[in-house]
Design an enzyme around this catalytic site. Structure first.
Site, short mmCIF file in Angstrom:
data_model
loop_
_atom_site.label_atom_id
_atom_site.label_comp_id
_atom_site.label_asym_id
_atom_site.label_seq_id
_atom_site.Cartn_x
_atom_site.Cartn_y
_atom_site.Cartn_z
CB CYS A 137 8.36 2.21 5.73
SG CYS A 137 7.03 2.72 4.63
CG HIS A 186 14.20 1.89 3.13
ND1 HIS A 186 13.24 1.19 3.84
CD2 HIS A 186 13.53 2.85 2.44
CE1 HIS A 186 12.05 1.71 3.59
NE2 HIS A 186 12.19 2.71 2.74
CD GLU A 218 19.02 2.84 2.11
OE1 GLU A 218 19.01 1.79 2.76
OE2 GLU A 218 18.26 3.05 1.14
CE LYS A 260 11.67 -1.16 0.96
NZ LYS A 260 12.85 -1.42 1.80
CG HIS A 313 8.24 -0.05 0.25
ND1 HIS A 313 8.15 -0.60 1.52
CD2 HIS A 313 8.59 1.26 0.45
CE1 HIS A 313 8.42 0.30 2.43
NE2 HIS A 313 8.70 1.44 1.81
CG PHE A 371 5.96 8.33 4.21
CD1 PHE A 371 7.13 8.50 3.51
CD2 PHE A 371 4.79 8.13 3.49
CE1 PHE A 371 7.16 8.47 2.12
CE2 PHE A 371 4.79 8.10 2.10
CZ PHE A 371 5.98 8.27 1.42
#
Length: 422
Positions: A169, A309, A320, A341, A346, A405
């Protein structure tokens, strides 16, 4: 001394409206593009919502052969690249093609095409020994994501370095950073860089269902993506592409190009911890932010806006928030933060580039996009997350971050090319 790199062209295909202007309008108005999945029947799945792009390749200028040859993600990349080149005013015919390169990010490659073709050659999964003669002639292109970079290069006439970056990502940030480095070191003068992903397919939905990363809020798709909200329960899958034209600063200024932003600093780290897990202290992301700010020669107080993010999972948003506090100190509490998002979902590897586009447009308009659907504050997420409505805010320097990930953490600092503008 390395050369400075600026963004001179932007092309976006995102949920809620194709093209950069439609994308920005959606963000500025705080509208959401999340809905029940329409590209296949989602009823067997735990999570049945997504943010889809209403995209007709023929209406966007792709011919029958291109449409048949390219996976949906490649089509999105090519159309976005053409918009970016047109927006930049670069005349490809006037450039040395060997000095023009391409970098494209993608997390899951040609997922849509591979999923579809497997169903065809296996007769809906009923045949173990598949019959390849039923597949599209260009199936090999689906297996090699490098075809994305090749398609974009052919489309814009680039004969310089061409590559695909796949770091989950964070791919959309990392691909633009690689392009920046190629210009800085003198390997290329112009780079067409960005990312694309079209992962809304049964196999992807099933994978995220298995680890319960996506939201099961199927009864209210419009409000399903809730980053930093106390009621958040997973992200909403999306798709899309964003591509940019990057140029060396002096040559861009000399030709009178519009300068959206300078890529002032970048850093990437890996937590070497867990495939999907994150440490709650956010140490690796904080380190990436600190290094990116050092490279950009900015202090925490110089950051005007943080494009988060903000996936909408419990652990990401806590992680975060901690990273911003560690890296920005007390200034973190005074800095607007938001997650787009909440509006466009996403899109995995593509989202980093789509968020770069949101960041440079925020700088251009001095408007911070909102975090839609943020109604119930989470005490663990106690920063200024710009809830529900966009905010007018002078925005000369933006920090945009990504988390993926595998433990990937990326930070990029974007700045007005000539700071201290009137």
């Amino acid at each position: 001394m390395s050369r400075r790199v600026v963004i001179t062209g932007v092309g976006v295909l995102a949920p809620g409206g194709t093209g950069t202007k439609a994308f920005w309008r959606l963000l500025e108005e705080g509208r959401t593009a999340t809905r029940r999945i329409t590209s296949f029947d989602p009823s067997p799945f735990r999570s049945q919502v997504a943010a889809e792009v209403d995209f007709d390749p023929e209406l966007h200028g792709l011919g029958p052969q291109e449409i048949r040859r390219m996976d949906r993600a490649a089509q999105l990349a090519v159309v976005a690249a053409r918009e970016a080149v047109a927006d930049s005013g670069v005349e490809p015919g006037g450039l040395d093609p060997h000095r023009v390169g391409v970098t494209i990010g993608s997390a899951v490659g040609a997922t849509t095409g591979l999923d579809r073709e497997y169903r065809v050659v296996s007769d809906g999964g009923r045949t173990w020994l598949v019959d390849h003669e039923y597949a599209v002639p260009h199936l090999y292109n689906y297996f090699v994501p490098s075809s994305f970079a090749a398609e974009v290069a052919w489309s814009v006439g680039a004969e310089g370095p061409a590559s695909v970056v796949s770091t989950g990502c964070t791919s959309g940030l990392d691909s633009v950073a690689l392009a920046c480095e190629l210009i800085r070191e003198g390997t290329a003068d112009v780079m067409v860089a960005g990312a694309t992903d079209a992962p809304i397919s049964p196999i992807t939905v099933a994978c995220f269902d298995a680890i319960k990363a996506t939201t099961p809020r199927n009864d209210d798709p419009e409000h399903a993506s809730r980053p930093f909200d106390r009621t958040r329960n997973g992200f909403v899958l999306g798709e899309g592409a964003a591509v940019f034209v990057l140029e060396e600063y002096e040559s861009a200024r000399k030709r009178g190009a519009q300068l959206y932003a300078e890529i002032a600093g970048y850093a990437s780290r890996c937590n070497a911890f867990h495939m999907t897990g994150l440490r709650p202290d956010g140490a690796e992301m904080a380190e990436a932010i600190r290094v990116a700010m050092d490279e950009a020669r900015v202090n925490p107080e110089d950051i005007d806006y943080v494009n988060a993010h903000g996936s909408g999972t419990k652990q990401n948003d806590r992680h975060e928030t901690a990273a911003f506090k560690h890296s920005l100190g007390e200034h973190a509490y005074r800095t607007p933060v938001s997650s787009i998002k909440s509006m466009v979902g996403h899109s995995l590897g593509a989202i980093g580039s789509i968020e770069i586009a949101a960041s440079v447009l925020a700088m251009r308009h001095d408007v911070v996009p909102p975090t839609a659907n943020l109604s119930t504050p989470d005490p663990e997420c106690d920063l200024d997350y710009v809830p529900r409505e966009a905010r007018e805010w002078r925005t000369d320097t933006v920090l945009t971050v990504g988390s993926g990930f595998g433990g990937f953490q990326t930070a990029m600092v974007l700045a007005q090319p000539d700071r201290g503008r009137a």
